[in-house]
Every structure is written in C-alpha cells, then in structure tokens.
Motif scaffolding. Structure first.
Motif, mmCIF file in Angstrom:
data_model
loop_
_atom_site.group_PDB
_atom_site.id
_atom_site.type_symbol
_atom_site.label_atom_id
_atom_site.label_comp_id
_atom_site.label_asym_id
_atom_site.label_seq_id
_atom_site.Cartn_x
_atom_site.Cartn_y
_atom_site.Cartn_z
ATOM 1 N N GLY A 119 0.818 -1.214 0.000
ATOM 2 C CA GLY A 119 0.000 0.000 0.000
ATOM 3 C C GLY A 119 0.847 1.257 0.000
ATOM 4 O O GLY A 119 0.584 2.213 -0.746
ATOM 5 N N ILE A 120 1.889 1.287 0.835
ATOM 6 C CA ILE A 120 2.785 2.450 0.855
ATOM 7 C C ILE A 120 3.578 2.537 -0.441
ATOM 8 O O ILE A 120 3.774 3.625 -1.002
ATOM 9 N N SER A 226 -4.623 6.118 3.002
ATOM 10 C CA SER A 226 -4.030 6.866 4.117
ATOM 11 C C SER A 226 -2.670 7.434 3.732
ATOM 12 O O SER A 226 -2.340 8.578 4.064
ATOM 13 N N ALA A 227 -1.874 6.634 3.032
ATOM 14 C CA ALA A 227 -0.549 7.111 2.619
ATOM 15 C C ALA A 227 -0.656 8.284 1.650
ATOM 16 O O ALA A 227 0.142 9.229 1.722
ATOM 17 N N LEU A 228 -1.622 8.252 0.753
ATOM 18 C CA LEU A 228 -1.809 9.373 -0.173
ATOM 19 C C LEU A 228 -2.191 10.647 0.574
ATOM 20 O O LEU A 228 -1.733 11.747 0.219
ATOM 21 N N GLU A 229 -3.027 10.507 1.615
ATOM 22 C CA GLU A 229 -3.386 11.675 2.416
ATOM 23 C C GLU A 229 -2.154 12.254 3.116
ATOM 24 O O GLU A 229 -1.975 13.474 3.183
ATOM 25 N N ARG A 256 3.940 5.512 9.928
ATOM 26 C CA ARG A 256 3.168 5.606 11.178
ATOM 27 C C ARG A 256 1.794 6.236 10.936
ATOM 28 O O ARG A 256 0.776 5.728 11.418
ATOM 29 N N ALA A 257 1.751 7.325 10.178
ATOM 30 C CA ALA A 257 0.471 7.992 9.929
ATOM 31 C C ALA A 257 -0.435 7.166 9.015
ATOM 32 O O ALA A 257 -1.656 7.181 9.163
ATOM 33 N N ALA A 258 0.167 6.431 8.076
ATOM 34 C CA ALA A 258 -0.645 5.646 7.150
ATOM 35 C C ALA A 258 -1.285 4.444 7.810
ATOM 36 O O ALA A 258 -2.290 3.915 7.309
ATOM 37 N N LEU A 259 -0.731 3.999 8.937
ATOM 38 C CA LEU A 259 -1.246 2.800 9.596
ATOM 39 C C LEU A 259 -2.316 3.101 10.644
ATOM 40 O O LEU A 259 -2.802 2.181 11.297
ATOM 41 N N VAL A 260 -2.698 4.366 10.802
ATOM 42 C CA VAL A 260 -3.654 4.721 11.848
ATOM 43 C C VAL A 260 -4.990 4.018 11.635
ATOM 44 O O VAL A 260 -5.612 3.526 12.582
ATOM 45 N N ARG A 261 -5.455 3.952 10.405
ATOM 46 C CA ARG A 261 -6.750 3.328 10.129
ATOM 47 C C ARG A 261 -6.692 1.805 10.122
ATOM 48 O O ARG A 261 -7.722 1.143 10.194
ATOM 49 N N VAL A 329 -1.965 3.766 20.373
ATOM 50 C CA VAL A 329 -0.504 3.818 20.385
ATOM 51 C C VAL A 329 0.017 4.514 19.137
ATOM 52 O O VAL A 329 0.963 5.312 19.191
ATOM 53 N N LEU A 330 -0.611 4.254 17.987
ATOM 54 C CA LEU A 330 -0.164 4.853 16.727
ATOM 55 C C LEU A 330 -0.538 6.324 16.622
ATOM 56 O O LEU A 330 0.192 7.104 16.007
ATOM 57 N N ASP A 331 -1.668 6.709 17.209
ATOM 58 C CA ASP A 331 -2.146 8.080 17.086
ATOM 59 C C ASP A 331 -2.256 8.704 18.480
ATOM 60 O O ASP A 331 -3.200 8.403 19.223
ATOM 61 N N PRO A 332 -1.332 9.531 18.876
ATOM 62 C CA PRO A 332 -1.365 10.141 20.242
ATOM 63 C C PRO A 332 -2.591 11.004 20.467
ATOM 64 O O PRO A 332 -2.897 11.325 21.625
#
Length: 336
Positions: A119-120, A226-229, A256-261, A329-332
């Motif tokens: 995906g990334i 998510s990665a595109l965003e 890290r940001a792409a894996l939040v969802r 854990v991924l999203d503070p």
C-alpha cells in the motif's frame, strides 16, 4: 495503567453485548423450523425414542427453564452436550478452535504485512503503471470466491506441480505430533517436532494463501488511501522541504500515519476471515471450528450453534479491543 483501565472498561461494556448475543441466539435457533431430535434419530424413530432423547438433552423442559440451565452452565464452563455426537461441546470445541485460529491469525498477519508494504509502495508511485497493476490485482483477488480459488490452487500446486501435500488434513498422520493447543504448527514448534512442523507448514500453505488473496485487498486500499493523504499533507511537505532524509520521512512520517486506520479495518477483516474459514476448511478438509459450526447448524444442534456464536462474539470483542489499543498507540491524539 491507563491502557489497563481502558481495557477493563471495554471488557465491562462488552458484558451486556455478550448477554444479548446469548439471548438472541438461544431464541433464534429454537424458532427456526425443524426438529433436531428427528434429524438425528431419522424418520423411523418412534415417538417414545424421540421423547426419551428430548428428555436426555433437556428439550422437554419449558424454554425459560432451558435458558436458565444454559446460562448456569456457561458460568460453570459447561457449554452443554452435542445432540449430534453426544460429546461435550466444550471438549469438541477445544480441539477445533486451535486449527482455525492458527489459519486465521496467519492469514490476517501475512495480509496485513503485505498490505502495509504494498500500500505504501503503491501510494509513493501513484498514477504509474505499478500502482495501476497492483490495484487491479487487488480488485481481482477480492472478487474471487474462496472455494473456487482454493480448488484452482489445489489443481495447480498439488495436482500439476506437486509443490504441496495432498489437501486431506492438517498434518501427516505418521509425524507423531503431540497436541497441546490444537494448532498443529504451534504444537510442533513447542514440542520440537521437526517433521511435524514441516508437514503442518506444508498443509498450511494453500489455505493460508487462499485467505490472504481474498482479504488483502481492503487492507491494501486503506493503507494506500491513508498514505496518499499523508503525502499530500502540509506536515509531510514541510518535513520534506526541511531536508529530512528519505528514510526518516518514510518511517517517522509516512508509515506511522498511514497505519492509523489499519487496526480497526484489520479487526473487521479478522471477523470476516473467521466466517470465510467455513468454505476454506471444507475445500481443504481442515476439520476446524468453521466446519464444526456449520455441521451443527445443518443438524440444528442447539448447543453447538450457541457455543459457536458466543465464541465468535467473544473473538470480535477481544479483537476490537486490541485494535483500539493499537490505534491509540499509533495516534497520540486518541484518548483512552
């Protein structure tokens, strides 16, 4: 400590949900047409035989009494007796859950890892030939029926190429595997049985591959979106403009940001995979939880159906709890 309190609170919130599942399942399996006793005994059984069987399994009691006996058994760990086999439901389920969980966990973990990497990779090459090819392949894989894909893989990998063992079970019978958890690959590793480990791994290849192909597409699409965003966000653009290395951008910002969802979607996919195992187990003669639950439903085996639904509901509860913790854990920004 904060996560422990959150987990305890979520588990307490799941109690009324599980009670509702128990009540609804108990009522539904009894209002459906058909008589499980007649199904088991056959059409030639006399009324006396049927009455004796109903008394043996407590089906001659009023519904409210049956429900109270069932709930009381749940609190003591007694899931009832199978009408079809006459054996303890808890005992039968104990040897069936392990193989299915091993199959589902392996498939979901592999699919999640593939979806993350691909995906990334696809998002960083958006609009190019590789991106379009990967998206088409994911769409095709998501559209294939599990039973058809499993049969095709058996035909190619076993019948034509001979790369994998025959789809006739979970492990070769001559490996002398000692069962501990019921998951053959794990038990072989725990007991240090090399031949059994190799045999179990070989039997796992095709069913796991079948499930991975089917469930990887929604995970891949989620990671890519998510990665595109993230790639188009001001924070990422600012970090790139300040000259941060490509490795730092990839690991510290994009991944890290792409894996939040991903955790919540992976939990949904896990539940879907448990349902998909019914057909996969049938095709590969897996003899797991899915086949056992389906047989119980076909024979109107009340205790088996009730136990199956309760276990699936409990799995959903635990998986979504884990997904929420990982998300936090991924999203503070998430407060738990």
């Amino acid at each position: 400590m904060r996560i422990a309190r959150f987990a305890a609170r979520r588990l307490l919130q799941a109690v009324p949900v599980l009670l509702g599942v128990i009540v609804v399942t108990f009522v539904l399996v009894r209002v459906l047409p058909g008589d499980p006793i007649r199904t088991i005994l056959g059409p030639n059984a006399t009324e006396a035989d049927a009455a004796a069987a109903r008394a043996r399994y407590g089906l001659d009691q009023p519904l409210w009494r049956q429900f109270l006996d069932y709930v009381g058994g749940l609190f003591s760990g007694d899931l009832g007796t199978s009408i079809q086999s006459g054996a303890s439901v808890a005992g039968e389920m104990a040897v069936r859950v392990g193989p299915t969980m091993e199959l589902v966990v392996l498939a979901v973990v592999i699919a999640t890892l593939l979806a993350t990497v691909l995906g990334i990779w696809s998002a960083r090459r958006a609009g190019r030939a590789g991106d379009h090819t990967l998206r088409v392949l994911a769409l095709v894989g998501n559209s294939l029926p599990e039973f058809w894909l499993g049969l095709v893989l058996i035909l190619l990998a076993y019948s034509v190429l001979g790369w994998v063992p025959a789809p006739s079970g979970r492990v070769d019978p001559d490996t002398d595997l000692t069962l501990i958890t019921g998951a053959d690959l794990l038990d072989a590793a725990l007991t240090g049985n090399g031949p059994a480990f190799a045999s179990a791994a070989g039997h796992l290849v095709l069913p796991v591959l079948t499930m991975v192909v089917v469930i990887v597409a929604p995970l891949l699409r989620s990671v890519r979106a998510s990665a595109l965003e993230v790639l188009g966000s001001e924070a990422y653009q600012a970090a790139a403009a300040h000259g941060l290395s490509a490795r730092t951008l990839l690991r510290g910002y994009l991944t890290r940001a792409a894996l939040v969802r991903l955790p919540a979607l992976a939990a949904l996919v896990f539940g879907f995979a448990i349902g998909s195992t019914v057909l996969v187990e049938y095709v590969f003669s897996w003899q797991g939880f899915g086949q056992w639950a389906l047989r119980g439903l076909l024979y109107r085996d009340y205790p088996v159906v009730q136990a199956s639904v309760v276990v699936i509901a409990l799995c959903y509860t635990l998986i979504f709890l884990i997904a929420d913790v990982v998300h936090a854990v991924l999203d503070p920004r998430v407060r738990i």
